[in-house]
Scaffold this motif. Structure first.
Motif, mmCIF file in Angstrom:
data_model
loop_
_atom_site.group_PDB
_atom_site.id
_atom_site.type_symbol
_atom_site.label_atom_id
_atom_site.label_comp_id
_atom_site.label_asym_id
_atom_site.label_seq_id
_atom_site.Cartn_x
_atom_site.Cartn_y
_atom_site.Cartn_z
ATOM 1 N N GLU A 217 65.656 26.123 21.233
ATOM 2 C CA GLU A 217 64.963 25.510 20.099
ATOM 3 C C GLU A 217 65.776 25.741 18.815
ATOM 4 O OE1 GLU A 217 60.688 26.366 19.838
ATOM 5 O OE2 GLU A 217 60.880 27.166 21.860
ATOM 6 N N ILE A 218 65.695 24.780 17.933
ATOM 7 C CA ILE A 218 66.434 24.883 16.662
ATOM 8 C C ILE A 218 65.448 24.904 15.500
ATOM 9 C CG2 ILE A 218 68.049 23.712 15.098
ATOM 10 C CD1 ILE A 218 69.306 22.347 17.490
ATOM 11 N N VAL A 219 65.700 25.796 14.543
ATOM 12 C CA VAL A 219 64.952 25.740 13.278
ATOM 13 C C VAL A 219 65.912 25.197 12.225
ATOM 14 C CG1 VAL A 219 63.763 27.060 11.508
ATOM 15 C CG2 VAL A 219 63.513 27.690 13.901
ATOM 16 N N LEU A 220 65.413 24.269 11.434
ATOM 17 C CA LEU A 220 66.293 23.586 10.485
ATOM 18 C C LEU A 220 65.630 23.522 9.116
ATOM 19 C CD1 LEU A 220 68.641 21.547 9.840
ATOM 20 C CD2 LEU A 220 67.088 19.764 10.623
ATOM 21 N N GLY A 221 66.341 24.020 8.110
ATOM 22 C CA GLY A 221 65.833 23.881 6.741
ATOM 23 C C GLY A 221 66.215 22.501 6.220
ATOM 24 N N LEU A 222 65.219 21.682 5.997
ATOM 25 C CA LEU A 222 65.480 20.312 5.535
ATOM 26 C C LEU A 222 65.319 20.301 4.018
ATOM 27 C CD1 LEU A 222 65.970 17.736 7.231
ATOM 28 C CD2 LEU A 222 63.545 17.249 7.007
ATOM 29 N N SER A 223 66.362 19.847 3.296
ATOM 30 C CA SER A 223 66.238 19.864 1.833
ATOM 31 C C SER A 223 65.929 18.482 1.283
ATOM 32 C CB SER A 223 67.544 20.362 1.225
ATOM 33 O OG SER A 223 68.548 19.366 1.362
ATOM 34 N N GLY A 224 66.116 17.463 2.120
ATOM 35 C CA GLY A 224 65.978 16.102 1.609
ATOM 36 C C GLY A 224 67.327 15.521 1.222
ATOM 37 N N GLY A 225 68.355 16.390 1.131
ATOM 38 C CA GLY A 225 69.708 15.918 0.822
ATOM 39 C C GLY A 225 70.323 15.234 2.042
ATOM 40 N N GLN A 236 67.067 15.921 16.235
ATOM 41 C CA GLN A 236 65.882 15.292 16.804
ATOM 42 C C GLN A 236 66.273 14.438 18.000
ATOM 43 O OE1 GLN A 236 64.490 12.215 17.304
ATOM 44 N NE2 GLN A 236 62.484 13.075 17.860
ATOM 45 N N LYS A 237 67.343 13.673 17.841
ATOM 46 C CA LYS A 237 67.767 12.814 18.945
ATOM 47 C C LYS A 237 68.274 13.642 20.120
ATOM 48 C CE LYS A 237 68.808 8.723 16.169
ATOM 49 N NZ LYS A 237 68.085 7.620 16.766
ATOM 50 N N ALA A 238 68.818 14.818 19.810
ATOM 51 C CA ALA A 238 69.370 15.655 20.882
ATOM 52 C C ALA A 238 68.273 16.362 21.673
ATOM 53 C CB ALA A 238 70.339 16.679 20.294
ATOM 54 N N ILE A 239 67.305 16.965 20.974
ATOM 55 C CA ILE A 239 66.349 17.816 21.699
ATOM 56 C C ILE A 239 64.898 17.533 21.312
ATOM 57 C CG2 ILE A 239 68.035 19.656 22.053
ATOM 58 C CD1 ILE A 239 66.588 21.191 19.783
ATOM 59 N N GLY A 240 64.667 16.465 20.585
ATOM 60 C CA GLY A 240 63.299 16.035 20.282
ATOM 61 C C GLY A 240 62.454 17.123 19.648
ATOM 62 N N ALA A 241 61.303 17.402 20.252
ATOM 63 C CA ALA A 241 60.327 18.309 19.644
ATOM 64 C C ALA A 241 60.779 19.763 19.657
ATOM 65 C CB ALA A 241 58.987 18.169 20.360
ATOM 66 N N ARG A 242 61.908 20.046 20.296
ATOM 67 C CA ARG A 242 62.405 21.433 20.268
ATOM 68 C C ARG A 242 63.173 21.728 18.979
ATOM 69 N NH1 ARG A 242 66.074 22.297 24.323
ATOM 70 N NH2 ARG A 242 66.054 20.182 25.152
#
Ligand code: XMP
Length: 513
Positions: A217-225, A236-242
């Motif tokens: 599973e991956i956690v990703l900080g999304l900044s909007g940049g 998302q395309k690689a591992i979807g909901a994980r």
């Protein structure tokens, strides 16, 4: 396996530019310090090598060097400036200082076009920047071009597939630099150009799948940049909901920012997105704080705290997604292993704590910003998200001079929305690095509807820049300025004056704080 061009970094300020230019011809390029060049050259299918320029003198003690074996691998090589001089010195030619120093625009006479100068005018303008020059050619070499002060402006030994230029084809000032590079890549190295955003997208998705495995599973900080958004789309395309993305609404965002991220990622990409509503936490923490550095520190700490709390929710996640780009990687490599005296070693942690003990997933670490943008479009991100201007991590706080009260942030957000709308309505934002509003903290007297006002001045800040390191101020059209001025003063309560910031960087900075 892609076609590959190796760029050996001898310390030139233009090394990154060479790498980008090669990619513009859809050929993958990789930058290495001289100490790693031979190993990298033997690793995989190599089509050509470019030796960068550099500040040293090839004949001096301690000048950057590498094994002479590099020159006999049978792979075409193009030496540029110091790269040319190192090549000549290594092969028994002679390099001397002084006499034919040249800096700036120079007329080059091409006497022997061959493959390298095919289609280039017999007399063409190039960009020179050298103190040393090649005074005697190594055996097997002949002259292709010269300038008034530099007899060996371009040389070659086509049999050995060795080519060299005293000038800089990678710099925009060299009129036909792109054609010369293209000739080298296509005709001499035989590259077809197989580095395209579409293939790349598929490869990156696959590489993320390979890295995290079937359960990771991956956690990703999304900044909007742009960068974190593209990483989000790939993961998302690689591992979807994980893939679990976290977007923090810190109350210092631009108008529409949160909605854009939610629409793009939750509705369109179906990403597992958590939006943390933390405006109160940030603004409470900033209450009474006016010092710019103090503000930045408070914001940074709050981000880290929130991320720590969130990471606990995903304690099974062993991977952290990040939008690190190639310039950051090159800078780190140069700082640690190469001859370039780079001041900063950049880490793109985006405010995330480094002791989370997670493996990094950095699918963009071999890409430049323009490639990331092209990739974003291929992945289906909205054009306005992919093309948007950079926005600083501390958000509107660094544009709100003085205390960031909820009311002042609201005023600034509204003024900023108007500035952006008016630039974009006239297509005046194209080619502009950033364009935004600043709440200056200066108050002045005005009169509106026979009433005295005593309110804040808003500054319009618009700059042109390549990388944010230096910048020139932009002069918007009178029409645009007029529209911004009247809308801001009429529609934004709390502002009664609009001014234009005409400060370059240096001596100013782009942001006000
Ligand atoms: P300055 O104000 O230093 O800004 O001329 C140069 C560029 O960097 C952006 N900037 C930041 N970006 N976190 C970021 O991610 C920050 O703390 C930060 N401060 C400035 C700024 O918007 C400009 O593009």
């Amino acid at each position: 396996m892609h076609e590959r061009i190796l760029i050996v970094d001898f310390g030139s300020q233009y090394t990154q530019l060479i790498a980008r230019r090669v990619r513009e011809h859809q050929v993958f390029s990789e930058v290495v310090p001289p100490s790693q060049a031979l190993e990298a050259a033997k690793n995989g299918d190599l089509h050509g090598i470019i030796l960068s320029g550099g500040p040293a003198s090839a004949y001096s003690e301690g000048a950057p060097t590498m094994p002479a074996e590099m020159l006999s691998l049978g792979v075409p090589i193009l030496g540029i400036c110091y790269g040319m001089q190192w090549m000549c010195e290594t092969l028994g030619g002679e390099v001397l200082p002084g006499e034919s120093r040249e800096f700036g625009f120079t007329e080059l006479e091409v006497t022997e076009a061959g493959e390298l100068f095919a289609g280039v005018a017999a007399s063409t303008v190039v960009w020179m920047s050298h103190g040393d020059h090649v005074s005697r050619l190594p055996e097997g070499f002949s002259r292709l071009a010269h300038s008034a002060h530099c007899p060996e402006g371009a040389i070659a030994n086509p049999e050995a597939k060795l080519y060299a230029l005293q000038f800089h084809p990678e710099v925009g000032h060299t009129a036909e630099g792109q054609r010369i590079l293209q000739n080298f890549l296509r005709h001499i190295c035989g590259c077809q150009g197989d580095w395209t955003p579409r293939d790349l997208a598929e490869e990156l998705i696959q590489s993320v799948q390979d890295q995290v495995g079937p359960d990771g599973e991956i956690v990703l900080g999304l900044s909007g940049g742009v960068d974190s958004s593209v990483v989000g789309a790939i993961c998302q395309k690689a591992i979807g909901a994980r893939c679990h993305a976290i977007f923090v609404d810190n109350g210092l965002l631009r108008a529409g920012e949160r909605e854009m991220v939610e629409t793009a990622f939750r509705d369109h990409f179906e990403l597992d997105l958590t939006v943390i509503d933390a405006a109160d936490r940030f603004l409470n923490r900033l209450a009474g704080v006016t010092d710019p550095e103090e503000k930045r520190k408070h914001i940074g700490y709050e981000f880290v705290e929130i991320f720590r709390e969130q990471a606990k929710r995903f304690s099974g996640a062993k991977f952290l997604g990040q939008g690190t780009l190639y310039p950051d990687v090159i800078e780190s490599v140069a700082a640690h292993g190469g001859p370039t005296a780079v001041i900063k070693s950049h880490h793109n942690v985006g405010g995330l704590p480094e002791d989370l003990e997670m493996d990094l997933v950095e699918p963009l670490r071999l890409l430049f910003k323009d490639e990331v943008r092209a990739l974003g479009l291929v992945l289906g991100l909205p054009a306005e998200m992919v093309g948007r201007q950079p926005f600083p991590g501390p958000g509107l706080a660094v544009r709100c001079v003085g205390e960031c009260t909820p009311q002042r942030v609201r005023i600034l957000r509204e003024a900023d929305r108007i500035v952006r709308e008016e630039f974009e309505a006239r297509d005046e934002h194209h080619g502009v690095w950033q364009y935004f509003a600043v709440l200056t903290g200066a108050r002045s007297v005005g009169v509106m509807g026979d009433q005295r006002t005593y309110e804040e001045a808003c500054a319009i800040r618009a700059v042109q820049s390549n990388d944010g390191m230096t910048a020139d101020w932009v002069y918007p059209s009178r029409d645009c300025l007029q529209a911004i001025s009247s809308r801001v003063i009429n529609q934004v309560r709390g502002i009664n004056r609009v001014v234009l910031d005409i400060t370059s960087k240096p001596p100013g900075t782009i942001e006000w704080e």
